[in-house]
Motif scaffolding. Structure first.
Motif, PDB file in Angstrom:
ATOM      1  N   THR A  62       0.812  -1.220   0.000  1.00 28.88           N
ATOM      2  CA  THR A  62       0.000   0.000   0.000  1.00 28.88           C
ATOM      3  C   THR A  62       0.847   1.272   0.000  1.00 28.88           C
ATOM      4  OG1 THR A  62      -0.184  -0.085   2.403  1.00 28.88           O
ATOM      5  CG2 THR A  62      -1.951  -1.140   1.127  1.00 28.88           C
ATOM      6  N   ASP A  63       2.174   1.137  -0.031  1.00 31.39           N
ATOM      7  CA  ASP A  63       3.066   2.295  -0.096  1.00 31.39           C
ATOM      8  C   ASP A  63       2.965   2.914  -1.484  1.00 31.39           C
ATOM      9  OD1 ASP A  63       5.094   4.153  -0.189  1.00 31.39           O
ATOM     10  OD2 ASP A  63       6.713   2.712   0.171  1.00 31.39           O
ATOM     11  N   ARG A  64       2.395   4.093  -1.579  1.00 32.10           N
ATOM     12  CA  ARG A  64       2.186   4.751  -2.867  1.00 32.10           C
ATOM     13  C   ARG A  64       3.316   5.704  -3.237  1.00 32.10           C
ATOM     14  NH1 ARG A  64      -2.917   4.472  -5.278  1.00 32.10           N
ATOM     15  NH2 ARG A  64      -4.243   2.992  -4.206  1.00 32.10           N
ATOM     16  N   SER A  65       4.409   5.689  -2.479  1.00 33.18           N
ATOM     17  CA  SER A  65       5.527   6.570  -2.819  1.00 33.18           C
ATOM     18  C   SER A  65       6.321   6.037  -4.008  1.00 33.18           C
ATOM     19  CB  SER A  65       6.448   6.756  -1.609  1.00 33.18           C
ATOM     20  OG  SER A  65       7.079   5.537  -1.257  1.00 33.18           O
ATOM     21  N   PHE A  67       5.992   4.238  -7.678  1.00 33.50           N
ATOM     22  CA  PHE A  67       5.029   3.939  -8.727  1.00 33.50           C
ATOM     23  C   PHE A  67       5.723   4.106 -10.067  1.00 33.50           C
ATOM     24  CE2 PHE A  67       4.754   8.396  -7.676  1.00 33.50           C
ATOM     25  CZ  PHE A  67       4.821   9.015  -8.910  1.00 33.50           C
ATOM     26  N   GLU A  96      -4.827   3.606  -9.950  1.00 26.77           N
ATOM     27  CA  GLU A  96      -5.710   4.688  -9.499  1.00 26.77           C
ATOM     28  C   GLU A  96      -7.182   4.291  -9.631  1.00 26.77           C
ATOM     29  OE1 GLU A  96      -5.001   7.627  -8.158  1.00 26.77           O
ATOM     30  OE2 GLU A  96      -2.841   7.464  -8.348  1.00 26.77           O
ATOM     31  N   HIS A 101      -6.555   3.795 -14.552  1.00 30.81           N
ATOM     32  CA  HIS A 101      -6.193   2.450 -14.090  1.00 30.81           C
ATOM     33  C   HIS A 101      -6.045   1.532 -15.300  1.00 30.81           C
ATOM     34  CE1 HIS A 101      -6.318  -1.464 -12.175  1.00 30.81           C
ATOM     35  NE2 HIS A 101      -6.208  -0.860 -11.003  1.00 30.81           N
ATOM     36  N   LEU A 133      -7.494  -0.685  -5.694  1.00 34.95           N
ATOM     37  CA  LEU A 133      -6.746   0.309  -4.923  1.00 34.95           C
ATOM     38  C   LEU A 133      -6.045  -0.282  -3.722  1.00 34.95           C
ATOM     39  CD1 LEU A 133      -9.413   3.140  -4.858  1.00 34.95           C
ATOM     40  CD2 LEU A 133      -7.432   2.931  -6.348  1.00 34.95           C
ATOM     41  N   ARG A 162      -0.698   5.927 -13.388  1.00 36.81           N
ATOM     42  CA  ARG A 162       0.243   5.308 -12.463  1.00 36.81           C
ATOM     43  C   ARG A 162      -0.149   3.884 -12.098  1.00 36.81           C
ATOM     44  NH1 ARG A 162       1.284  10.240  -8.209  1.00 36.81           N
ATOM     45  NH2 ARG A 162       2.298  11.566  -9.723  1.00 36.81           N
ATOM     46  N   TRP A 164       0.877   1.321  -9.005  1.00 38.83           N
ATOM     47  CA  TRP A 164       1.506   1.377  -7.689  1.00 38.83           C
ATOM     48  C   TRP A 164       2.176   0.066  -7.302  1.00 38.83           C
ATOM     49  CZ3 TRP A 164       1.590   6.182  -6.206  1.00 38.83           C
ATOM     50  CH2 TRP A 164       0.569   7.038  -6.555  1.00 38.83           C
ATOM     51  N   GLN A 165       1.619  -1.028  -7.748  1.00 39.56           N
ATOM     52  CA  GLN A 165       2.064  -2.297  -7.191  1.00 39.56           C
ATOM     53  C   GLN A 165       1.857  -3.430  -8.166  1.00 39.56           C
ATOM     54  OE1 GLN A 165       3.208  -3.002  -3.956  1.00 39.56           O
ATOM     55  NE2 GLN A 165       3.503  -5.058  -4.663  1.00 39.56           N
TER      56      GLN A 165
END
Length: 173
Positions: A62-65, A67, A96, A101, A133, A162, A164-165
């Motif tokens: 869940t770390d969105r820093s 991407f 997103e 997305h 998300l 973006r 994220w994961q």
């Protein structure tokens, strides 16, 4: 029981349908440890090296820093070399909660240094993606096509913004 998303041809499974107890789920999603991050490539990323950041431990999902976002057009291509043979069992991809997305993901097996020209080939598997998300939607891979994986390519043809994961469920061959 409705889970707020469809269970169509993409092979999606939600948290209510998983076999693993929640405390053991992260153990199955440690494929990033078997990725040769020094040789991993993400073509068309807007910031060089940012594609590596989306492969991370389960507890950091869940770390969105960290991407990756596409550069000039909307496609991303990840060339993912592994440190040994693996069997890919499932994938989770977060993005997103809007039209940016990714809507599709294509997997290719054992094509080192794949380019966008190579995407004309038939993929080993294609997924229609639902918005995720929280990292709860798992896309099960075709195990027979995902055995003896030395390198993989993931193509996201519609990554407007973006990602994220990316988490992958795997086992050793």
């Amino acid at each position: 029981m409705s889970h707020g998303h469809s269970h169509g041809g993409g092979g999606c499974r939600c948290a209510a349908e998983r076999e693993e107890p929640p405390e053991q789920r992260g153990l199955a999603y440690g494929l990033y440890l078997r990725i040769d991050l020094e040789r991993l490539q993400c073509l068309n990323e807007s910031r060089e090296g940012s594609g590596r950041g989306v492969f991370k431990p389960w507890e950091e999902r869940t770390d969105r820093s960290k991407f990756v976002e596409s550069d000039a057009d909307e496609e991303l291509l990840f060339n993912i070399p592994f440190t040994g043979n693996v069997k890919l069992k499932g994938i989770i991809i977060m993005g997103e909660d809007d039209d940016s997305h990714p809507s599709e993901m294509r997997l290719y097996k054992n094509i080192p240094q794949m380019s966008f020209d190579d995407t004309e080939r038939e993929p080993d598997q294609t997924f229609s993606l639902n918005r995720d998300l929280t990292g709860e939607l798992e896309y099960a891979t075709n195990i027979s096509r995902s055995c003896s994986l030395r390198a993989g390519a993931v193509v996201i043809p519609t990554a407007l913004d973006r990602i994220w994961q990316m988490l992958s469920k795997w086992s050793l061959n």
